[in-house]
Motif scaffolding. Structure first.
Motif, PDB file in Angstrom:
ATOM      1  N   PRO A  61       4.496   7.497 -26.037  1.00 40.54           N
ATOM      2  CA  PRO A  61       3.435   6.882 -25.226  1.00 40.54           C
ATOM      3  C   PRO A  61       3.754   5.430 -24.902  1.00 40.54           C
ATOM      4  CG  PRO A  61       2.486   8.174 -26.999  1.00 40.54           C
ATOM      5  CD  PRO A  61       3.972   8.119 -27.258  1.00 40.54           C
ATOM      6  N   GLU A  62       3.606   5.081 -23.633  1.00 39.42           N
ATOM      7  CA  GLU A  62       3.884   3.708 -23.219  1.00 39.42           C
ATOM      8  C   GLU A  62       2.997   3.338 -22.039  1.00 39.42           C
ATOM      9  OE1 GLU A  62       7.827   3.189 -21.729  1.00 39.42           O
ATOM     10  OE2 GLU A  62       7.733   4.918 -20.412  1.00 39.42           O
ATOM     11  N   ARG A  63       2.739   2.043 -21.913  1.00 35.54           N
ATOM     12  CA  ARG A  63       1.978   1.554 -20.778  1.00 35.54           C
ATOM     13  C   ARG A  63       2.887   1.500 -19.558  1.00 35.54           C
ATOM     14  NH1 ARG A  63      -3.212   1.566 -20.048  1.00 35.54           N
ATOM     15  NH2 ARG A  63      -3.287  -0.462 -19.008  1.00 35.54           N
ATOM     16  N   VAL A  64       2.383   2.006 -18.449  1.00 30.89           N
ATOM     17  CA  VAL A  64       3.114   2.030 -17.184  1.00 30.89           C
ATOM     18  C   VAL A  64       2.433   1.069 -16.221  1.00 30.89           C
ATOM     19  CG1 VAL A  64       3.861   3.458 -15.238  1.00 30.89           C
ATOM     20  CG2 VAL A  64       3.774   4.429 -17.553  1.00 30.89           C
ATOM     21  N   ALA A  65       3.227   0.303 -15.504  1.00 29.73           N
ATOM     22  CA  ALA A  65       2.732  -0.585 -14.449  1.00 29.73           C
ATOM     23  C   ALA A  65       1.805  -1.682 -14.985  1.00 29.73           C
ATOM     24  CB  ALA A  65       2.031   0.209 -13.352  1.00 29.73           C
ATOM     25  N   GLU A  66       1.979  -2.073 -16.231  1.00 25.19           N
ATOM     26  CA  GLU A  66       1.152  -3.148 -16.776  1.00 25.19           C
ATOM     27  C   GLU A  66       1.394  -4.436 -15.989  1.00 25.19           C
ATOM     28  OE1 GLU A  66      -1.880  -4.211 -18.977  1.00 25.19           O
ATOM     29  OE2 GLU A  66      -0.888  -2.311 -19.443  1.00 25.19           O
ATOM     30  N   GLY A  67       0.310  -5.092 -15.547  1.00 27.55           N
ATOM     31  CA  GLY A  67       0.434  -6.321 -14.768  1.00 27.55           C
ATOM     32  C   GLY A  67       0.888  -6.096 -13.337  1.00 27.55           C
ATOM     33  N   THR A  68       0.818  -4.837 -12.892  1.00 17.71           N
ATOM     34  CA  THR A  68       1.316  -4.475 -11.563  1.00 17.71           C
ATOM     35  C   THR A  68       0.204  -3.815 -10.748  1.00 17.71           C
ATOM     36  OG1 THR A  68       3.615  -4.186 -12.261  1.00 17.71           O
ATOM     37  CG2 THR A  68       2.926  -2.918 -10.357  1.00 17.71           C
ATOM     38  N   MET A  69       0.268  -3.985  -9.435  1.00 14.30           N
ATOM     39  CA  MET A  69      -0.572  -3.167  -8.549  1.00 14.30           C
ATOM     40  C   MET A  69       0.192  -2.920  -7.255  1.00 14.30           C
ATOM     41  SD  MET A  69      -3.272  -1.362  -8.177  1.00 14.30           S
ATOM     42  CE  MET A  69      -4.453  -1.895  -9.423  1.00 14.30           C
ATOM     43  N   ALA A  70       0.720  -1.726  -7.147  1.00 12.99           N
ATOM     44  CA  ALA A  70       1.346  -1.269  -5.909  1.00 12.99           C
ATOM     45  C   ALA A  70       0.375  -0.320  -5.217  1.00 12.99           C
ATOM     46  CB  ALA A  70       2.665  -0.558  -6.190  1.00 12.99           C
ATOM     47  N   PHE A  71       0.527  -0.174  -3.910  1.00 12.97           N
ATOM     48  CA  PHE A  71      -0.344   0.728  -3.168  1.00 12.97           C
ATOM     49  C   PHE A  71       0.453   1.433  -2.080  1.00 12.97           C
ATOM     50  CE2 PHE A  71      -0.459  -3.106  -0.588  1.00 12.97           C
ATOM     51  CZ  PHE A  71      -0.393  -2.612   0.703  1.00 12.97           C
ATOM     52  N   MET A  72      -0.156   2.449  -1.507  1.00 11.29           N
ATOM     53  CA  MET A  72       0.480   3.196  -0.422  1.00 11.29           C
ATOM     54  C   MET A  72      -0.551   3.525   0.646  1.00 11.29           C
ATOM     55  SD  MET A  72       2.850   6.622  -0.633  1.00 11.29           S
ATOM     56  CE  MET A  72       1.637   7.656  -1.462  1.00 11.29           C
ATOM     57  N   PHE A  73      -0.182   3.295   1.898  1.00 10.62           N
ATOM     58  CA  PHE A  73      -0.897   3.846   3.038  1.00 10.62           C
ATOM     59  C   PHE A  73      -0.130   5.104   3.439  1.00 10.62           C
ATOM     60  CE2 PHE A  73      -1.810  -0.810   4.473  1.00 10.62           C
ATOM     61  CZ  PHE A  73      -2.865  -0.906   3.586  1.00 10.62           C
ATOM     62  N   GLU A  74      -0.724   6.257   3.201  1.00 11.37           N
ATOM     63  CA  GLU A  74      -0.053   7.515   3.537  1.00 11.37           C
ATOM     64  C   GLU A  74      -0.742   8.138   4.745  1.00 11.37           C
ATOM     65  OE1 GLU A  74       1.881  10.904   0.880  1.00 11.37           O
ATOM     66  OE2 GLU A  74      -0.307  11.051   0.877  1.00 11.37           O
ATOM     67  N   SER A  75       0.035   8.634   5.680  1.00 12.26           N
ATOM     68  CA  SER A  75      -0.534   9.145   6.926  1.00 12.26           C
ATOM     69  C   SER A  75       0.190  10.399   7.389  1.00 12.26           C
ATOM     70  CB  SER A  75      -0.456   8.080   8.024  1.00 12.26           C
ATOM     71  OG  SER A  75      -0.897   8.591   9.270  1.00 12.26           O
ATOM     72  N   SER A  76      -0.565  11.282   8.034  1.00  7.83           N
ATOM     73  CA  SER A  76       0.037  12.477   8.634  1.00  7.83           C
ATOM     74  C   SER A  76       0.740  12.161   9.944  1.00  7.83           C
ATOM     75  CB  SER A  76      -1.041  13.541   8.876  1.00  7.83           C
ATOM     76  OG  SER A  76      -2.077  13.035   9.706  1.00  7.83           O
ATOM     77  N   PHE A  77       0.566  10.944  10.460  1.00  9.62           N
ATOM     78  CA  PHE A  77       1.228  10.541  11.699  1.00  9.62           C
ATOM     79  C   PHE A  77       2.672  10.121  11.434  1.00  9.62           C
ATOM     80  CE2 PHE A  77      -3.149  10.190  13.022  1.00  9.62           C
ATOM     81  CZ  PHE A  77      -3.127  10.548  14.361  1.00  9.62           C
ATOM     82  N   SER A  78       3.544  10.431  12.376  1.00  7.68           N
ATOM     83  CA  SER A  78       4.918   9.939  12.336  1.00  7.68           C
ATOM     84  C   SER A  78       4.922   8.572  12.999  1.00  7.68           C
ATOM     85  CB  SER A  78       5.853  10.896  13.077  1.00  7.68           C
ATOM     86  OG  SER A  78       7.187  10.442  13.008  1.00  7.68           O
ATOM     87  N   MET A  79       5.096   7.532  12.205  1.00 10.20           N
ATOM     88  CA  MET A  79       4.842   6.176  12.681  1.00 10.20           C
ATOM     89  C   MET A  79       6.082   5.516  13.277  1.00 10.20           C
ATOM     90  SD  MET A  79       2.065   4.610  10.044  1.00 10.20           S
ATOM     91  CE  MET A  79       2.887   5.037   8.519  1.00 10.20           C
ATOM     92  N   ALA A  80       5.845   4.803  14.362  1.00 11.04           N
ATOM     93  CA  ALA A  80       6.887   4.004  15.002  1.00 11.04           C
ATOM     94  C   ALA A  80       6.817   2.586  14.464  1.00 11.04           C
ATOM     95  CB  ALA A  80       6.692   3.999  16.515  1.00 11.04           C
ATOM     96  N   VAL A  81       7.965   1.975  14.276  1.00 17.23           N
ATOM     97  CA  VAL A  81       8.033   0.587  13.823  1.00 17.23           C
ATOM     98  C   VAL A  81       8.123  -0.314  15.046  1.00 17.23           C
ATOM     99  CG1 VAL A  81       9.246  -1.064  12.353  1.00 17.23           C
ATOM    100  CG2 VAL A  81       9.196   1.357  11.725  1.00 17.23           C
ATOM    101  N   THR A  82       7.424  -1.425  15.013  1.00 15.29           N
ATOM    102  CA  THR A  82       7.378  -2.338  16.151  1.00 15.29           C
ATOM    103  C   THR A  82       8.626  -3.227  16.207  1.00 15.29           C
ATOM    104  OG1 THR A  82       6.237  -4.062  14.873  1.00 15.29           O
ATOM    105  CG2 THR A  82       4.868  -2.416  16.015  1.00 15.29           C
TER     106      THR A  82
END
Length: 455
Positions: free
Chosen positions: A400-421
């Motif tokens: 047992p170990e702590r995961v992501a302690e002191g961390t906050m990552a996030f994800m925007f997940e979408s069903s769209f195939s996104m174009a980069v500007t």
């Protein structure tokens, strides 16, 4: 402005009146209803204190009751009192997905540059930059992902998004967001949602940066819990909406209202503050949420669960189980799974995955993925832990170990195939062209003579 305060509720019927004007919120159609002395007596056609009633509708009038979104605003002057809108430059805000050729590669950005106050003053609107997206605001079906980098507060101007909802994720610096419903202080590790059509202004207190997810044609809601049951993930009571807090102020030089409409920016002038709402009630409001309140559901036996168990908010599409966009976080938690590789697995996905990092070090890429930066793994583009993460976690003792302690990552997940500007690929100059190299040292461990060990 009156004092600050918050009320709990996600999508529930809420109400608020500024304490300086008690009784400003009408109680409904009651015989011989008593109004404030500011109102002509025996005149049920006039709101208390002589206010104007204005409805803000966030859904079609005929939507089923659970999906029907509207709020009533009781204001000093109605929002219709303004000069005509005229188009203004959009800067790096765009809905043009054809500026550059498609790029299916794994993409990563280093932390986006925040303009220095000594160089130029940049407020929230001027500091918006579109990274990627898909779809169309005219047809009310799509998504845009932006970053904001600013150093100055908005002065005598506000923003109104006629195209969709904004989900704002601060990464550096606090945001004091003034809305027609009241004020919200939003800090890193919190999020807020400003829904379609709501006017707001942003005050900052130095160099400020964050991420912004925009969805067209749907509102964010809590995901269904299914077998999880009644409790878990983000709980409705932890979502907070502001208390009425009106400003009665004339602006002889003109107050600017900036309107995002069909992917373009327009502005108009009026001689009063738009934040003149004395009371309101309804279920269509801005709201905030502290990510530390998320109740994590995690693996306690074996295998690695899909990231959908970390969904905070979702904007559903018309296809069951498929989202226009999900907002997913990877919070601190315990890792206890046995007989398995614990970090995220190597993966190809029919969804697009845009990731950002608010603070700390993301477990699957502890070095190159930095706070204030981002990555995009497009539809069916392979991705997964870098070589250091793989080697470390295939030989680590499973305890047992702590995961992501002191961390906050996030994800925007979408069903769209996104174009980069073009800004995302060229102008911002933060593209990490060496990203692919984090997988280059992966080597074959295949052994055709391998025999299972006897248990």
């Amino acid at each position: 402005f009156a004092g600050q305060g918050y009320m709990s509720g996600f999508g529930n019927e809420c109400s608020s009146e500024d304490p300086r004007c008690p009784g400003s919120l009408p109680e409904g159609q009651k015989k011989n209803q008593h109004y404030s002395s500011c109102v002509p007596q025996n005149n049920p056609q006039v709101c208390p204190y002589g206010l104007y009633a204005e409805q803000l509708s966030g859904s079609a009038f005929t939507c089923p009751r659970p999906a029907n979104k509207r709020s009533w605003l009781y204001r000093i002057l109605p929002s219709v009192k303004h000069k005509p809108f005229t188009q203004i430059p959009c800067g790096d805000l765009t809905e043009n997905w054809d500026d550059v050729e498609p790029d299916p590669n794994q993409i990563r950005w280093l932390p986006f540059t925040i303009p220095k106050t000594t160089d130029t003053k940049v407020d929230f609107v001027a500091g918006l930059h579109t990274i990627c997206g898909a779809g169309d605001s005219k047809s009310r079906n799509g998504i845009s992902i932006h970053v904001f980098t600013c150093n100055s507060s908005m002065v005598d101007r506000c923003f109104n998004n006629s195209d969709g909802d904004f989900l704002i994720v601060p990464q550096q610096g606090e945001l004091l967001i003034t809305t027609e419903f009241g004020k919200m202080m939003v800090e890193p590790n919190e999020i807020c949602v400003i829904q379609q059509g709501m006017r707001f202004s942003v005050d900052v207190f130095g160099e400020t940066r964050g991420y912004l997810l925009e969805v067209y044609g749907a509102h964010f809601e809590l995901p269904d819990l299914g077998p999880i049951g009644a409790n878990g993930l983000a709980n409705p009571r932890d979502f907070l909406c502001p208390v009425a807090c009106y400003e009665e102020r004339t602006v002889p030089t003109g107050y600017t209202v900036i309107n995002k409409y069909q992917g373009k920016l327009f502005s108009c002038r009026q001689d009063f503050s738009p934040f003149n709402v004395v009371a309101w009630h309804g279920n269509y409001t801005p709201y905030k949420y502290n990510l530390k309140n998320f109740m994590v559901i995690n693996c306690v036996a074996f295998d690695h669960a899909d990231p959908s168990i970390f969904t905070v908010l979702t904007a559903k599409s018309t296809r069951p189980g498929v989202a226009i966009a999900d907002f997913v976080i990877f919070p601190p938690r315990w890792g206890v799974a046995d007989h398995t590789f614990r970090p995220p697995y190597y993966h190809r996905n029919c969804m697009s995955e845009f990731m950002g990092l608010i603070k700390g070090h993301y477990e699957a890429k502890e070095e190159g993925f930095q706070p204030g930066g981002a990555s995009l793994h497009s539809v069916m583009t392979p991705h997964g832990p870098d070589v250091d993460c793989f080697e470390k976690n295939t030989s680590a003792e499973l305890k047992p170990e702590r995961v992501a302690e002191g961390t906050m990552a996030f994800m925007f997940e979408s069903s769209f195939s996104m174009a980069v500007t073009k800004w995302g690929l060229e102008t911002c100059q933060k593209l990490d062209k060496s990203y692919y190299q984090c997988w280059e040292p992966l080597r074959s461990h295949f052994n055709p003579n391998w025999k299972p060990s006897k248990q």
